[in-house]
Design an enzyme around this catalytic site. Structure first.
Site, PDB file in Angstrom:
ATOM      1  N   ASN A   9      -7.727  -4.600  -1.704  1.00 50.97           N
ATOM      2  CA  ASN A   9      -8.064  -3.466  -0.847  1.00 50.97           C
ATOM      3  C   ASN A   9      -7.865  -2.196  -1.675  1.00 50.97           C
ATOM      4  O   ASN A   9      -6.739  -1.786  -1.918  1.00 50.97           O
ATOM      5  CB  ASN A   9      -7.128  -3.479   0.380  1.00 50.97           C
ATOM      6  CG  ASN A   9      -7.288  -2.240   1.249  1.00 50.97           C
ATOM      7  OD1 ASN A   9      -8.228  -1.454   1.073  1.00 50.97           O
ATOM      8  ND2 ASN A   9      -6.383  -2.063   2.194  1.00 50.97           N
ATOM      9  N   TRP A  10      -8.984  -1.609  -2.107  1.00 53.71           N
ATOM     10  CA  TRP A  10      -8.894  -0.453  -3.012  1.00 53.71           C
ATOM     11  C   TRP A  10      -8.565   0.837  -2.271  1.00 53.71           C
ATOM     12  O   TRP A  10      -8.337   1.867  -2.899  1.00 53.71           O
ATOM     13  CB  TRP A  10     -10.204  -0.302  -3.792  1.00 53.71           C
ATOM     14  CG  TRP A  10     -10.496  -1.453  -4.713  1.00 53.71           C
ATOM     15  CD1 TRP A  10      -9.711  -2.546  -4.944  1.00 53.71           C
ATOM     16  CD2 TRP A  10     -11.663  -1.627  -5.545  1.00 53.71           C
ATOM     17  NE1 TRP A  10     -10.312  -3.382  -5.858  1.00 53.71           N
ATOM     18  CE2 TRP A  10     -11.506  -2.844  -6.239  1.00 53.71           C
ATOM     19  CE3 TRP A  10     -12.828  -0.876  -5.758  1.00 53.71           C
ATOM     20  CZ2 TRP A  10     -12.467  -3.323  -7.140  1.00 53.71           C
ATOM     21  CZ3 TRP A  10     -13.779  -1.348  -6.650  1.00 53.71           C
ATOM     22  CH2 TRP A  10     -13.601  -2.552  -7.335  1.00 53.71           C
ATOM     23  N   LYS A  11      -8.593   0.783  -0.950  1.00 54.70           N
ATOM     24  CA  LYS A  11      -8.294   1.976  -0.120  1.00 54.70           C
ATOM     25  C   LYS A  11      -9.159   3.160  -0.577  1.00 54.70           C
ATOM     26  O   LYS A  11     -10.291   2.960  -1.010  1.00 54.70           O
ATOM     27  CB  LYS A  11      -6.803   2.285  -0.146  1.00 54.70           C
ATOM     28  CG  LYS A  11      -5.955   1.063   0.211  1.00 54.70           C
ATOM     29  CD  LYS A  11      -4.524   1.393   0.475  1.00 54.70           C
ATOM     30  CE  LYS A  11      -3.751   0.107   0.705  1.00 54.70           C
ATOM     31  NZ  LYS A  11      -2.371   0.320   1.075  1.00 54.70           N
ATOM     32  N   HIS A  95      -5.977  -2.990   9.670  1.00 54.16           N
ATOM     33  CA  HIS A  95      -4.983  -2.626   8.655  1.00 54.16           C
ATOM     34  C   HIS A  95      -3.992  -1.631   9.262  1.00 54.16           C
ATOM     35  O   HIS A  95      -4.363  -0.782  10.072  1.00 54.16           O
ATOM     36  CB  HIS A  95      -5.683  -2.012   7.430  1.00 54.16           C
ATOM     37  CG  HIS A  95      -4.762  -1.869   6.263  1.00 54.16           C
ATOM     38  ND1 HIS A  95      -3.864  -0.836   6.157  1.00 54.16           N
ATOM     39  CD2 HIS A  95      -4.570  -2.650   5.176  1.00 54.16           C
ATOM     40  CE1 HIS A  95      -3.174  -0.991   5.037  1.00 54.16           C
ATOM     41  NE2 HIS A  95      -3.581  -2.080   4.425  1.00 54.16           N
ATOM     42  N   GLU A  97      -2.702   0.953   8.163  1.00 51.79           N
ATOM     43  CA  GLU A  97      -3.043   2.376   7.987  1.00 51.79           C
ATOM     44  C   GLU A  97      -4.064   2.814   9.035  1.00 51.79           C
ATOM     45  O   GLU A  97      -4.030   3.950   9.513  1.00 51.79           O
ATOM     46  CB  GLU A  97      -3.547   2.612   6.547  1.00 51.79           C
ATOM     47  CG  GLU A  97      -2.386   2.569   5.563  1.00 51.79           C
ATOM     48  CD  GLU A  97      -2.738   2.114   4.160  1.00 51.79           C
ATOM     49  OE1 GLU A  97      -3.928   2.134   3.788  1.00 51.79           O
ATOM     50  OE2 GLU A  97      -1.799   1.731   3.425  1.00 51.79           O
ATOM     51  N   GLU A 167       1.046  -8.404   6.962  1.00 48.77           N
ATOM     52  CA  GLU A 167       1.422  -7.296   6.088  1.00 48.77           C
ATOM     53  C   GLU A 167       2.546  -6.493   6.735  1.00 48.77           C
ATOM     54  O   GLU A 167       2.281  -5.581   7.542  1.00 48.77           O
ATOM     55  CB  GLU A 167       0.225  -6.378   5.865  1.00 48.77           C
ATOM     56  CG  GLU A 167      -0.951  -7.049   5.199  1.00 48.77           C
ATOM     57  CD  GLU A 167      -1.785  -6.054   4.403  1.00 48.77           C
ATOM     58  OE1 GLU A 167      -1.961  -6.278   3.208  1.00 48.77           O
ATOM     59  OE2 GLU A 167      -2.218  -5.038   4.966  1.00 48.77           O
ATOM     60  N   GLY A 173       2.856  -0.690  -0.171  1.00 45.97           N
ATOM     61  CA  GLY A 173       2.883   0.456  -1.077  1.00 45.97           C
ATOM     62  C   GLY A 173       4.286   0.983  -1.351  1.00 45.97           C
ATOM     63  O   GLY A 173       4.454   2.070  -1.908  1.00 45.97           O
ATOM     64  N   SER A 213       3.016  -5.083  -1.462  1.00 46.65           N
ATOM     65  CA  SER A 213       3.586  -4.993  -2.814  1.00 46.65           C
ATOM     66  C   SER A 213       3.502  -6.304  -3.597  1.00 46.65           C
ATOM     67  O   SER A 213       4.414  -6.635  -4.358  1.00 46.65           O
ATOM     68  CB  SER A 213       5.032  -4.475  -2.744  1.00 46.65           C
ATOM     69  OG  SER A 213       5.067  -3.172  -2.187  1.00 46.65           O
ATOM     70  N   GLY A 234      -3.024  -4.327  -2.384  1.00 47.23           N
ATOM     71  CA  GLY A 234      -3.412  -2.918  -2.451  1.00 47.23           C
ATOM     72  C   GLY A 234      -3.289  -2.403  -3.877  1.00 47.23           C
ATOM     73  O   GLY A 234      -4.172  -2.620  -4.715  1.00 47.23           O
ATOM     74  N   GLY A 235      -2.177  -1.746  -4.177  1.00 47.70           N
ATOM     75  CA  GLY A 235      -1.979  -1.091  -5.466  1.00 47.70           C
ATOM     76  C   GLY A 235      -2.323  -1.942  -6.677  1.00 47.70           C
ATOM     77  O   GLY A 235      -3.026  -1.490  -7.593  1.00 47.70           O
TER      78      GLY A 235
HETATM   79  C1  PEP Z   1      -2.299  -3.172   1.667  1.00 42.78           C
HETATM   80  O1  PEP Z   1      -2.332  -2.006   1.984  1.00 42.78           O
HETATM   81  O2  PEP Z   1      -3.085  -3.984   2.181  1.00 42.78           O
HETATM   82  C2  PEP Z   1      -1.310  -3.575   0.670  1.00 42.78           C
HETATM   83  C3  PEP Z   1      -0.877  -4.790   0.703  1.00 42.78           C
HETATM   84  O3  PEP Z   1      -0.897  -2.618  -0.228  1.00 42.78           O
HETATM   85  P1  PEP Z   1       0.147  -2.819  -1.462  1.00 42.78           P
HETATM   86  O4  PEP Z   1      -0.226  -4.083  -2.147  1.00 42.78           O
HETATM   87  O5  PEP Z   1      -0.058  -1.606  -2.313  1.00 42.78           O
HETATM   88  O6  PEP Z   1       1.502  -2.876  -0.848  1.00 42.78           O
END
Ligand code: PEP
Length: 250
Positions: A9-11, A95, A97, A167, A173, A213, A234-235
């Site tokens: 997920n590149w956001k 998600h 967010e 999640e 994050g 993470s 994500g990251g």
């Molecule tokens: C996400 O937002 O779906 C996620 C898992 O982010 P991160 O890996 O950066 O925690």
């Protein structure tokens, strides 16, 4: 029997050039066949360019959100048919967010999930608890009601096009990853919920990703858990080496 599924997920990150470079690097590393399902979910504006950069690789294209309507006066929105037109095969809904920053409740997430399925998209449905909810012992109740609310009116047959993503919000994050045991406990609970709602066969076939993470250094132990069938990243999905490093543990 459940094929590992790793999605990035590149956001709201990257330039167009960076996005196509990243997609091309992932595509080159994965090639046309892999024993892990892989998808990337770039920002809407880059979907077309990323589709091109993925070429004929096995990497699937996904979107991070959709509007539940087919078309019409919904300024700034994008529909399921438009995502299909852009080459998307899947979409993330619910998600945290979107839930926290854009006020999306289970009812709206449910409409989006149903729209995604109706228009031929595989749906990744995200659920997760806050730190306060975890500390209050509410995790299972919260994620259970998110799953049931978000999957209302979805048939057992449609569940073959649904992936769940657990999640924990406190792990997204933040660098704080759930321990493999903490994650497995919730995944096992989610599978029980799926069994109650859709029967054992659907529950055994549905993949449940962990997100929060995930990095190459912690992916192996997480993915080794019996009920963790992949990761939503994500990251670490923004760097080809870290994303493919995670895939390598799948
Ligand atoms: C996400 O937002 O779906 C996620 C898992 O982010 P991160 O890996 O950066 O925690």
């Amino acid at each position: 029997m459940r094929k590992t599924f790793i999605a990035g997920n590149w956001k709201m990150n990257l330039s167009k050039q960076q996005a196509t470079d990243l997609a091309a690097a992932i595509a080159a590393s994965i090639g046309t066949g892999t024993n892990v399902d892989v998808a990337v979910c770039p920002p809407f504006g880059y979907l077309d360019a990323v589709r091109g950069a993925l070429g004929d690789s096995a990497v699937r294209l996904g979107a991070q959100n959709l509007n539940a309507n087919e078309s019409g006066a919904f300024t700034g929105e994008i529909s399921g048919p438009m995502l299909r037109d852009l080459g998307c095969e899947l979409v993330i809904v619910g998600h945290s967010e979107r839930r926290e920053l854009f006020g999306e409740c289970d009812q709206l997430v449910n409409l989006k999930a149903k729209a995604g399925l109706k228009y031929g998209l595989h749906v990744i449905l995200c659920v997760g608890e806050t730190l306060e909810q975890r500390e209050a012992g509410e995790t299972n109740r919260i994620v259970g009601s998110q799953v049931l609310g978000s999957l209302a009116d979805i048939s057992p047959e449609q569940m073959s096009n649904v992936t769940l993503a657990y999640e924990p919000i406190w792990a997204i994050g933040t660098g704080k990853v759930a321990t493999p045991q903490q994650a497995e406990e919730v995944h096992s609970h989610l599978r029980d919920i799926l069994t109650q709602q859709f029967g054992d066969e659907v529950a055994q076939q549905t993949r449940i990703q962990y997100g929060g993470s995930v990095k190459p250094g912690n992916a192996e132990e997480l993915l080794a858990q019996p009920n963790i069938d992949g990761a939503l990243v994500g990251g670490a999905s923004l760097e080809p080496e870290s994303f493919t490093g995670i895939i390598g543990h799948g």
